[in-house]
Design an enzyme around this catalytic site. Structure first.
Site, short mmCIF file in Angstrom:
data_model
loop_
_atom_site.label_atom_id
_atom_site.label_comp_id
_atom_site.label_asym_id
_atom_site.label_seq_id
_atom_site.Cartn_x
_atom_site.Cartn_y
_atom_site.Cartn_z
N GLY A 166 -15.17 -18.25 -3.70
CA GLY A 166 -15.24 -18.09 -2.24
C GLY A 166 -16.42 -18.82 -1.63
CB SER A 181 -23.17 -13.74 -23.69
OG SER A 181 -22.64 -15.02 -23.87
NE ARG A 185 -14.46 -14.75 -23.97
CZ ARG A 185 -14.93 -14.91 -22.75
NH1 ARG A 185 -14.21 -14.55 -21.71
NH2 ARG A 185 -16.13 -15.42 -22.56
CG HIS A 200 -15.61 -10.35 -23.77
ND1 HIS A 200 -16.45 -10.28 -24.85
CD2 HIS A 200 -15.88 -11.52 -23.15
CE1 HIS A 200 -17.20 -11.38 -24.87
NE2 HIS A 200 -16.88 -12.15 -23.86
N GLY A 224 -17.77 -14.84 -4.05
CA GLY A 224 -18.19 -15.16 -5.41
C GLY A 224 -18.20 -16.67 -5.61
CG LEU A 225 -19.21 -18.59 -9.49
CD1 LEU A 225 -18.82 -18.83 -10.94
CD2 LEU A 225 -20.31 -19.54 -9.09
CG LEU A 235 -19.07 -19.03 -15.06
CD1 LEU A 235 -20.44 -19.28 -15.68
CD2 LEU A 235 -19.22 -18.08 -13.88
N GLY A 286 -14.12 -12.93 0.23
CA GLY A 286 -14.81 -12.97 -1.05
C GLY A 286 -15.87 -14.05 -1.05
CG HIS A 334 -14.55 -9.92 -19.88
ND1 HIS A 334 -15.72 -9.61 -19.23
CD2 HIS A 334 -14.58 -11.28 -20.07
CE1 HIS A 334 -16.41 -10.73 -19.03
NE2 HIS A 334 -15.74 -11.74 -19.51
#
Lengths: 252, 640
Positions: B47, B286, B332, B268, B44-45, B443, B42, B403
């Site tokens: 990995g 968002s 949420r 979400h 992404g952020l 994040l 992975g 989500h």
């Protein structure tokens, strides 16, 4: 809606390719272009034909995975819109739509509408970063960045790396992609230390893979993030200055 | 219970645990780090940040991504922002407050020590990203700007227009690219992990398939890191990217990694409602929009007048009415349930009556249009492209959609799963968000794990293997795993049935959304548990995958992912059925207060449910990790 699709099919880079024609009916105007391709693929699979291969992922216009030539235009007729965000309501009922992969020497074909864009990664690897090891950063508010500078850097940083600029360029040049990253980093105070080596290295790797820019401006029009070709001018100016600065640095 | 669930939470007061731990873990000296090979799946952020940071430290790193470039991972689509307790706004924020808000937001189902560490590392993330050139929003004086987000009463969210995930991911991707150019990281693109290889109880390698050539290969390393994201696509329609899947962590689960809280999924509240049956995914708007947008429906059910013709006094601003303190900024899960309730009452708007209004009219009048443009323009444009309606003129229509998944592989404080040598980071693990994740925290967690936690903790495991070569890839354990992968690929192609992968995926998604979505009940879950195995049988008997295994075959890729969703979905339903309480995103209809709020049962369910693979997806074995709260006292969440 009923439409006729003329799609480029090719099994692999060394295999012959050609257009195949598919009549697709019952398309909803609310569908995105890729959902229309999904519907085509469902029908192909149901009748025993192999589906059309195409790259796609987020379907929100941000990952940069998708992108095809639609009637000769990269990402199709709508300005500032990636293929996944283009909707069928932008087409006339009964239209014939030609769908091709990105056509550029720098993007070798893999299959059908899928091409290899890894040359973009080579350009970034040549200097599209700021050298800062994890943990070594100072407090984020130590260096103020004037808002107009930060905003302009962001405009450049918005690039999604889809390759539409290259596909749209008559020369197959990647100047808009490269300029966007160079400008993003060169504008910020954090990017100054490596500004001149970054510019020289990235431009030179770009030229290994892609054609030369002759200021047609097609890239800006095709860009789904509407990135301005002003950044190419900034890159060219920095490249010239880099040639002098880097020589002076070496001489020291 | 047969899994060893030692969370290895360090001793000491909550503020000191991480510092104590960093001092007590074993280290690998800089010259020895290059002797250790780490495989990361992975990019992404989590990995990419882990790969870059580990390579900077000197480890020998290989990264695998099924995308054509490391820059495509779905972290890129995160819009709103990233939390950090910088207190730049002087509004009373602190590490402890971020920690407190996150534990409370997670409805007291997360592990305190992990969450405190997360809040602490949030400070470093902003520094790191800014130094990398991430163009966060700034004030006119040139300093960083913040905005507020759901579930918090301070403004601690850093953002880069509506593209914060993109800019943070590109920062991590560029840091990774630097290591690739340097030769410290070997990056494999368009390569998908299909199994984990275990020898004598430890993770020693992975089996992959090259998606272009079809080549199946073995890779061996001292440690394996899964950074492969969440599994919301089990619902078919979700805000996840099309390729997001559970396969990597599910394959690890089948090899012995405990799967924690699979039923903790997040719906979400602000997504664009589905428009027709061909919809392939749902698009998120968002949560930051709730800062300026007001949510309302016509007070009278069936009122079909255009929004502009409904006078203020005939509108129901229901979140502001129900939750005066937090108003439109409730977390949420609370917002999603309120929206569902209102739509179920017949007050839904739009052609299919399947949404509520998110209206910017008041904000545009108050702040002027250019201020709103600056904050949200790309989101407004995206909305217009999809719906053909201009949100500057008419209110947006929104409805909740799957989500994020708080559940994932169980990990200890070092982020190691129940399989020694196998780590899970980012959304792929379970640890930090409890039963509900607050906005702008995904994040934060992905980057905290990748930049700051894993690089510290992985040495503790590796130190033991100094000067031992990784298990060779021709070891029988690799042959066995590889044969399993090849057989499975062959099985899909040989089935030659009549239904497509997408058909099965859609059918499974419908069952899951109906019975294991926003609201769950015992009869519903039992129904799902009888329907899913029947559909899975059909999948195995009647699947149609055309083409061959010897090249790019996107249908074949999806077949494996959907098969893993079939097994996962049963674990989700069983977990939801057994958790007889409502907490966070998990709402059991049987457990609610008189006014329809979630009823948590701390006496019986203040624990992590960790499921162990038994060979039968319908009969996993339950293990329990009790949760203790020392710094924050669990109370009934109230946002009123």
């Amino acid at each position: 809606m009923n439409i006729t699709l003329q799609i480029w099919r090719q099994d692999g880079p060394d295999r012959p390719g050609g257009f195949k024609v598919y009549e697709v009916d019952g398309i909803s105007a609310e569908m995105s272009f890729l959902e229309m391709l999904d519907a085509l693929n469902e029908r192909l699979a149901n009748q025993g034909d192999e589906p059309v291969a195409f790259d796609h992922d987020c379907r929100e216009g941000i990952c940069g995975a998708c992108g095809v030539m639609i009637d000769g235009q990269a990402h199709g007729p709508q300005l500032g819109t990636a293929t996944c965000q283009l909707h069928m309501r932008k087409f006339e009922n009964g239209a014939t739509i030609t769908v091709e992969p990105w056509r550029a020497a720098g993007f070798p074909l893999i299959k059908d509408l899928v091409v290899d864009r890894s040359a973009f990664d080579r350009i970034i690897e040549a200097g599209g970063y700021i050298t800062v090891d994890t943990g070594s950063a100072p407090d984020a508010n130590l260096t103020p960045v004037p808002k107009p500078v930060a905003d302009t850097a962001f405009d450049a940083a918005a690039c999604i790396g889809c390759g539409a600029c290259v596909a749209a360029c008559p020369n197959g040049a990647a100047n808009l992609f490269t300029a966007a990253k160079i400008s993003h980093l060169n504008l910020l105070p954090q990017g100054q230390a490596e500004r001149w080596t970054r510019t020289e290295n990235m431009v030179e790797v770009m030229e290994e893979y892609f054609g030369s820019c002759t200021n047609h401006g097609e890239c800006e029009k095709a860009c789904p993030k509407s990135i301005s070709i002003d950044f190419i001018a900034m890159m060219n100016s920095d490249y010239l200055r880099a040639k002098l600065k880097n020589r002076r640095l070496v001489a020291q | 219970m047969t899994l060893q669930l030692d969370a290895r939470i360090p001793a000491g007061p909550i503020e000191d645990k991480w510092e104590n731990h960093k001092f007590s873990v074993r280290l690998v000296n800089p010259a020895n780090k290059r002797k250790f090979k780490i495989l990361i799946v992975g990019s992404g952020l989590a990995g990419a940040s882990a790969a870059a940071s580990l390579a900077e430290l000197g480890y020998d790193v290989e990264v695998f991504t099924f995308h054509d470039s490391a820059r495509r991972a779905h972290s890129i689509a995160a819009q709103g922002g990233i939390n950090a307790a910088k207190n730049y706004k002087n509004d009373g924020d602190s590490v402890f407050r971020l920690f407190y808000d996150t534990v409370k937001g997670g409805d007291y189902r997360s592990r305190e020590a992990n969450v405190y560490r997360l809040a602490h590392e949030s400070l470093n993330i902003i520094d790191q990203a800014t130094a990398q050139g991430v163009p966060f929003a700034r004030e006119y004086g040139g300093l960083l700007d913040n905005r507020s987000f759901g579930g918090a009463q301070v403004a601690r969210t850093f953002y880069a227009r509506g593209q914060t995930g993109q800019q943070l991911l590109l920062g991590a991707y560029q840091a990774l690219a630097r290591q690739v150019a340097d030769g410290s990281v070997k990056l494999h693109t368009r390569v998908e992990m299909l199994d984990v290889v275990i020898k004598e109880g430890r993770a020693v390698g992975i089996v992959t398939r090259d998606l272009v050539s079809g080549q199946v290969s073995n890779h061996s390393g001292h440690a394996i890191v899964l950074a492969t994201g969440g599994y919301s696509n089990v619902f078919f329609l979700s805000t996840n990217a099309m390729a997001c899947n559970v396969s990597a962590i599910w394959r690890a689960h089948r090899k012995g990694a405990g799967f924690a809280n699979p039923c903790f999924t997040q719906i979400h509240p602000t997504c664009i409602p589905a428009s027709d049956e061909f919809q392939s995914k749902l698009t998120l708007m968002s949560e930051s929009l709730r800062n300026d947008g007001r949510i309302w429906v016509p007070a009278r059910p069936g009122d079909d007048r255009p929004s502009g013709q409904i006078p203020k006094e005939e509108r129901d601003y229901f979140l502001e009415r129900m939750y005066p303190a937090f108003g439109n900024l409730v977390p949420r899960d609370v917002a999603s349930r309120a929206v569902k309730r209102i739509v179920d009452e017949g007050k839904g708007v739009g052609p299919l009556h399947n949404g509520v209004y998110l209206d910017f009219h008041d904000a545009i009048e108050r702040e002027r249009r250019n201020v709103i443009e600056e904050r949200y323009d790309n989101l407004f444009e995206m909305y217009e492209r999809i719906t053909d309606e201009d949100p500057y003129e008419v209110p947006m229509r929104i409805y909740p959609a799957p989500h994020y998944t708080m559940g994932g592989l169980w990990v200890d404080y070092n982020l190691m799963t129940t399989v020694p040598g196998l780590y899970a980071i980012g959304e792929a693990n379970f640890s930090d968000h409890g039963a509900n994740r607050l906005g702008a925290s995904a994040l934060m967690q992905g980057l905290a794990d990748g930049y700051f936690v894993l690089p510290m903790t992985i040495g503790d495991y590796l130190a033991e293997f100094l000067n031992q070569a990784p298990v060779p890839t021709d070891d029988p354990v690799f042959d066995e795993a590889r044969a399993g992968v090849e057989d499975r690929v062959e099985r899909f192609l040989a089935t030659r049935g009549s239904r497509t992968v997408d058909w099965f995926h859609k059918e499974l998604g419908k069952i899951m959304l109906e019975y294991c979505g926003m609201s769950r009940s015992e009869p519903g879950l039992n129904k799902a548990l009888s329907e899913i195995p029947a559909l899975y049988e059909e999948f195995r008997a009647d699947l149609r995958v055309l083409g061959t295994a010897g090249g790019l075959n996107q249908t074949l890729e999806r077949a494996g992912r959907v098969e893993d969703f079939f097994e996962l979905s049963q674990a989700m339903c069983l977990d939801a059925l057994r958790r007889e309480e409502s907490c966070g995103g998990h709402f059991r209809e049987e457990f609610q207060s008189d006014d329809g709020e979630a009823l948590r049962r701390d006496d019986e369910f203040s624990h992590v449910s960790v499921w162990e693979w038994t060979g039968d997806p319908g009969q996993p074995q339950l293990n329990i990790e009790p949760l203790t709260f020392e710094a924050v006292k669990p109370s009934t969440r109230s946002y009123k």
